[in-house]
Design a protein around this motif. Structure first.
Motif, short mmCIF file in Angstrom:
data_model
loop_
_atom_site.label_atom_id
_atom_site.label_comp_id
_atom_site.label_asym_id
_atom_site.label_seq_id
_atom_site.Cartn_x
_atom_site.Cartn_y
_atom_site.Cartn_z
N GLN A 74 -9.29 -0.77 0.53
CA GLN A 74 -9.39 0.68 0.64
C GLN A 74 -10.85 1.09 0.46
OE1 GLN A 74 -6.18 3.29 -0.79
NE2 GLN A 74 -7.69 4.13 -2.23
N ARG B 135 -1.06 -3.00 5.67
CA ARG B 135 -2.08 -3.65 4.84
C ARG B 135 -1.51 -3.98 3.46
NH1 ARG B 135 -6.55 -0.97 2.74
NH2 ARG B 135 -5.08 0.59 1.99
N ASN B 136 -0.83 -3.02 2.85
CA ASN B 136 -0.30 -3.24 1.50
C ASN B 136 0.81 -4.28 1.50
OD1 ASN B 136 -2.13 -1.33 0.68
ND2 ASN B 136 -0.62 0.32 0.51
N ARG C 9 -1.00 -7.61 1.76
CA ARG C 9 -1.62 -7.89 0.47
C ARG C 9 -0.60 -8.43 -0.52
NH1 ARG C 9 -2.48 -2.54 -2.44
NH2 ARG C 9 -0.20 -2.83 -2.46
N ASP C 10 0.56 -7.77 -0.61
CA ASP C 10 1.59 -8.18 -1.56
C ASP C 10 2.16 -9.55 -1.20
OD1 ASP C 10 1.11 -5.74 -2.73
OD2 ASP C 10 2.95 -4.80 -1.96
N ASP D 287 -2.94 -2.17 -6.61
CA ASP D 287 -2.84 -0.75 -6.31
C ASP D 287 -4.27 -0.21 -6.25
OD1 ASP D 287 -2.51 1.97 -6.12
OD2 ASP D 287 -1.16 2.15 -7.84
#
Length: 530
Positions: free
Chosen positions: A380, A403-404, A407-408, A435
């Motif tokens: 971000q 994206r999240n 990432r996870d 986060d």
């Protein structure tokens, strides 16, 4: 931080300097003894006439596997011919090639002949097989009596084989008209196993007095128009590849390459052009651009375009140490939108097939370090202070849900995830947070962003507004806007990233220095200053 040296690396550097001399001055500069012109070659093939000095765009290798590598050249005695044909006749030409265990070509281990065809701009892509894993080789080409510069390459170790060190550089964004490729001259002398190029190999814009910042350079009127035809894309690639520093870096190491937007058009997305041209019209342009791209890159046949489509994403493995997932963030993405729509769960940057491939690959057996080699900023990045936000809609911030999710998934399944990025003409180090809106949340991966080779002209450490970026995005721990590349030295216990920068590019001869070094420790996501 001093550069690592050893007796073995010094020996490799000595032989590499011979290769670089060949890449810069031509095969004749080394003479018959260095090139071994009296050994190994069959008699000159019979043709319809001599082709003088056909290797003016250099040689390259790419996508190393444990038992093979791609070898590339393009015949172009007149590389800046406006028709894009490089001064070649309209007929196939036989090109001989050799691979040897030594730079003198006394121990030839593989050889053959390929046809350079006019429909592919007389480019040659040789997929050599049967080589030994984790081994240095030298290669060259021949047409008639003309012998190419020699190149050096190296195969990958066997998947799963113990590997104690892997060294590579990342580079991106090389606008020829913005400056000299001095960074490549320095890169070519490093002790590296490979180079990963993360996009913007050429730029499509017309070259004019306003953007030609390379002091002392000039181009003809054919370069003043934006590239849209096949001839124009070929001519633009040829112009960039005439740079001898770029040729030296290609000749010194195997490259693994992905494109971003400027190889076709700024900020394109799938079938959508920057200027919203009719999709079929843009796809025709995309097909021409991708054909020229393939013609000038050391890519495998599996990366040969089929019209406007190409299978770019792929995986390269280096022993038990490194897995690289080279991504395509252009062909399958949703169109760019503003901040109000960035959280739409239906938006994609990777597309369904690529995303499924990547999720399965990182969840299966992998090496110790798992690396996304890709194009656009992953973490971000808010550009304005306070409660308001302003994100880049062309980067992963414009596709926040996907994206999240990625990432996870990386955090849950992959050991030591690292994201390598180009595009933004600046060096960054970022902690990928569980986060991004909570600075206290866990760091789950690391992002290393490499600056441009020349794009943007002479750089600077930082510019107005950068402090706002650092304050609004505390997970970003380093920001620098000089030109250069990132040298990475990876072992089972740590990853050291050296940000190698030059102070200027608009004139030649800039020295290089390590502006900053960061270390990622095994099983501890996030980077710390060295």
């Amino acid at each position: 931080m001093s550069d690592p040296t050893s007796s073995s690396s010094s020996a490799r550097s000595a032989s590499r300097r011979q290769v670089l001399l060949a890449g810069t001055a031509g095969a004749a500069a080394l003479g018959a003894s260095a090139l071994g012109t009296s050994t190994g070659w069959a008699s000159a093939p019979r043709g319809r006439g001599p082709i003088s000095d056909p290797f003016r765009l250099g040689v390259a290798s790419g996508d190393p596997l444990p038992t093979g590598v791609v070898l590339w050249t393009r015949l172009a005695p007149e590389p800046l011919a406006e028709d894009g044909r490089g001064g070649m006749p309209d007929r196939p030409v036989a090109v001989q090639w050799q691979v040897a265990a030594d730079e003198h070509f006394r121990g030839v281990v593989a050889a053959g002949t390929e046809l350079a065809r006019p429909e592919e701009a007389h480019s040659v892509h040789v997929e050599v097989e049967g080589l030994r894993p984790d081994t240095e080789y030298f290669y060259r080409f021949r047409v008639g009596a003309e012998i190419s510069p020699a190149g050096r390459t190296k195969t990958a170790p066997q998947a799963g084989a113990r590997l104690d060190r892997f060294a590579f550089a990342i580079a991106s964004c090389q606008a020829w008209y913005h400056g000299y490729f001095s960074a490549y001259r320095h890169m070519a002398t490093e002790d590296l196993d490979a180079v990963f190029f993360l996009g913007d190999y050429i730029y499509e814009y017309g070259i004019t007095e306003e953007n030609l910042w390379r002091h002392g350079a000039s181009v003809g009127p054919a370069h003043g128009r934006e590239t849209k035809t096949l001839a124009q894309y070929r001519l633009r690639h040829s112009l960039f590849k005439t740079d001898t520093d770029l040729q030296a870096a290609h000749a010194a190491f195997p490259w693994a390459i992905v494109f971003d937007d400027h190889e076709v058009e700024n900020n394109w997305a799938d079938e959508i052009s920057e200027n919203n041209d009719a999709p079929q019209r843009f796809l025709r342009r995309r097909a021409r651009a991708l054909q020229a791209y393939y013609e000038h890159m050391p890519l495998r046949r599996s990366q040969r375009p089929q019209g406007p489509d190409v299978q770019l994403y792929r995986r390269l493995t280096f022993g038990d140490l490194m897995d690289f997932y080279l991504l395509d963030t252009r062909q399958y993405r949703s169109d760019q939108v503003g901040d109000a729509h960035r959280a739409d769960p239906n938006r994609t940057l990777l597309g369904d097939r690529q995303k499924a491939w990547l999720r399965e690959a990182v969840a299966g057996p992998t090496a110790r370090w798992n690396v996304l080699a890709q194009q656009v900023f992953f973490s971000q990045r808010d550009f304005v202070a306070g409660a308001d936000t302003n994100f880049s809609n062309d980067a992963w911030d414009g596709y926040a849900v996907e994206r999240n999710e990625l990432r996870d998934h990386l955090a849950a399944t992959a050991s030591n995830p690292v994201v390598l990025t180009g595009d933004v003409h600046a060096n960054y180090v970022a902690d990928v947070k569980a986060d991004f809106n909570d600075p206290g949340s866990a760091t789950v991966a690391t992002e290393l962003v490499g600056t441009s080779i020349t794009s943007g002209g002479d750089g600077q450490h930082q510019r107005p507004g950068d402090q706002v970026q650092l304050q609004e995005n505390p997970h970003i721990t380093f920001l620098n806007r000089q030109r250069g590349y990132v040298r990475n030295i990876v072992t089972p216990t740590e990853w050291t990233a050296d940000f190698r920068t030059v102070d200027y590019v608009t004139r030649p001869g800039a020295p290089v220095r390590t502006r900053a070094s960061y270390v990622i420790d095994n099983d501890r996501p996030g980077a710390r200053p060295a």
